[in-house]
Design a protein around this motif. Structure first.
Motif, PDB file in Angstrom:
ATOM      1  N   PRO A 162     -12.233  85.032  -0.360  1.00 10.29           N
ATOM      2  CA  PRO A 162     -12.204  84.499  -1.727  1.00 10.29           C
ATOM      3  C   PRO A 162     -12.958  85.377  -2.732  1.00 10.29           C
ATOM      4  O   PRO A 162     -12.593  85.413  -3.917  1.00 10.29           O
ATOM      5  N   ILE A 165     -10.482  87.820  -3.985  1.00 11.57           N
ATOM      6  CA  ILE A 165      -9.554  87.181  -4.930  1.00 11.57           C
ATOM      7  C   ILE A 165     -10.233  87.008  -6.288  1.00 11.57           C
ATOM      8  O   ILE A 165      -9.655  87.296  -7.345  1.00 11.57           O
ATOM      9  N   GLU A 166     -11.469  86.588  -6.264  1.00 16.07           N
ATOM     10  CA  GLU A 166     -12.224  86.404  -7.506  1.00 16.07           C
ATOM     11  C   GLU A 166     -12.399  87.746  -8.232  1.00 16.07           C
ATOM     12  O   GLU A 166     -12.232  87.836  -9.455  1.00 16.07           O
ATOM     13  N   LEU A 168     -10.466  90.312  -8.054  1.00 13.72           N
ATOM     14  CA  LEU A 168      -9.169  90.712  -8.624  1.00 13.72           C
ATOM     15  C   LEU A 168      -8.942  89.982  -9.951  1.00 13.72           C
ATOM     16  O   LEU A 168      -8.445  90.553 -10.917  1.00 13.72           O
ATOM     17  N   LYS A 169      -9.343  88.702  -9.954  1.00  8.15           N
ATOM     18  CA  LYS A 169      -9.221  87.905 -11.192  1.00  8.15           C
ATOM     19  C   LYS A 169     -10.057  88.527 -12.296  1.00  8.15           C
ATOM     20  O   LYS A 169      -9.581  88.744 -13.411  1.00  8.15           O
ATOM     21  N   ARG A 174      -5.198  89.780 -10.871  1.00  5.98           N
ATOM     22  CA  ARG A 174      -4.697  88.741  -9.962  1.00  5.98           C
ATOM     23  C   ARG A 174      -3.222  88.403 -10.192  1.00  5.98           C
ATOM     24  O   ARG A 174      -2.493  88.106  -9.240  1.00  5.98           O
ATOM     25  N   LYS A 178       0.276  90.083  -5.263  1.00 11.86           N
ATOM     26  CA  LYS A 178       0.273  88.940  -4.351  1.00 11.86           C
ATOM     27  C   LYS A 178      -0.818  89.218  -3.320  1.00 11.86           C
ATOM     28  O   LYS A 178      -1.045  90.370  -2.946  1.00 11.86           O
ATOM     29  N   VAL A 179      -1.467  88.149  -2.886  1.00 10.84           N
ATOM     30  CA  VAL A 179      -2.521  88.315  -1.881  1.00 10.84           C
ATOM     31  C   VAL A 179      -2.080  87.658  -0.586  1.00 10.84           C
ATOM     32  O   VAL A 179      -1.728  86.478  -0.568  1.00 10.84           O
ATOM     33  N   ALA A 196      -4.920  82.143  -1.847  1.00  7.79           N
ATOM     34  CA  ALA A 196      -4.121  83.319  -1.457  1.00  7.79           C
ATOM     35  C   ALA A 196      -2.648  82.935  -1.583  1.00  7.79           C
ATOM     36  O   ALA A 196      -2.306  81.752  -1.531  1.00  7.79           O
ATOM     37  N   ASP A 197      -1.778  83.935  -1.707  1.00 11.17           N
ATOM     38  CA  ASP A 197      -0.354  83.615  -1.850  1.00 11.17           C
ATOM     39  C   ASP A 197       0.322  83.396  -0.511  1.00 11.17           C
ATOM     40  O   ASP A 197       1.405  82.823  -0.459  1.00 11.17           O
TER      41      ASP A 197
END
Ligand code: B1M
Length: 214
Positions: A162, A165-166, A168-169, A174, A178-179, A196-197
């Protein structure tokens, strides 16, 4: 047939015992006998690593012995790689940046996923192991992938997913990628939880997932 089974068993035992020398030759012999690369991988190499893991869990094996088995599997996989990649070859389906997350040294499964993706026609940028959130972001900026893939084999390292992901945001990326995530302790539930995707339990389904994400 019995000969083939005996040979496959020999390869499995060699991986479990960590007999690096000779494993490439045994793998080549199996291929020469008409055994498919994928069969060697799925029927022998992966089950061998499961035995290694179980022995470690029972306390019958130490980390260095686990490592030498991993090196043996890698030496066999090096022989199989061109065949596995060739098997699914098509033209570029998209670009994937992939790595094992921070603090995690396990790379066999991640490399297998990378290999299968390549075979399915993806361009793969393999960042290696212990990849920090910062490094994932840097690679995403540099390579502009369609997918960022993360692997984790430890319950103590999957928590870095996570964070990536954060990051990337925060970097404004993001929406552009796609993750997808995977690795033994990872689940679909966890993928949903962290946003996640997609999640894939093994290399073959990782390829399917990557295609479906695009
Ligand atoms: Co480690 N290790 N290890 N280890 N090791 C496990 C993972 C463990 C389950 C063993 C056990 O206790 N039974 C356990 C984790 C427990 C937990 O957290 N739940 C463990 C432990 C505890 C540790 C250490 C902490 C031990 C210690 O030092 N005390 C330590 C941690 C080091 C670190 O990372 N910081 C450690 C070290 C090592 C070695 C370095 C010795 C070596 C790794 C060598 C290497 O990879 N270069 C090692 C190994 C070999 C294993 C086992 C035996 C095998 C892993 C493997 O390669 N499996 C493993 C037990 C096991 O899994 N049976 C174990 C084969 C591989 C093909 O499968 O990686 O699951 P896998 O990948 C699959 C799927 O998960 C999926 O597809 C792959 C192919 O089908 N997948 C994805 C993976 N990534 C994906 C990404 C995707 C999609 C799918 O999308 C992006």
């Amino acid at each position: 047939m019995a000969d083939q089974e005996a040979l496959l068993d020999k390869i499995k035992q060699a991986v479990v015992a960590g007999e690096v020398e000779g494993i490439a030759e045994l793998t080549k012999q199996a291929l020469a006998q008409g055994i498919g690369a994928r069969d060697i991988l799925e029927q022998v190499l992966i089950p061998a690593m499961d035995i290694v893991g179980e022995e470690y869990e029972r306390g019958d094996r130490y980390v260095p012995e686990m490592l030498i088995s991993a090196e043996t599997m890698k030496a066999s996989m090096a022989v199989l790689k061109p065949l596995l990649v060739e098997a699914g070859k098509a033209r570029s389906k998209g670009k994937v940046v992939i790595g094992t997350v921070e603090g995690d040294l396990h790379d066999i499964g991640k490399n297998l996923v990378a290999m299968m993706l390549e075979g399915a026609g993806f361009e793969v940028i393999n960042l290696g192991v212990e990849v920090t959130a910062k490094e994932f972001v840097k690679a995403a900026k540099e390579h502009e992938p369609d997918i960022v893939g993360m692997s984790a084999l430890l319950t103590t390292t999957m928590i870095h997913m996570p964070e990536v992901i954060e990051a990337l945001k925060q970097a404004g990326l993001r929406d552009k990628v796609k993750v997808m995530i995977g690795g033994a302790p990872v689940t679909q539930e966890y993928a949903d939880k962290i946003g996640a995707d997609g999640y894939a339990p093994d290399a073959a389904s990782a390829t399917k997932l990557a295609k479906s994400l695009l």
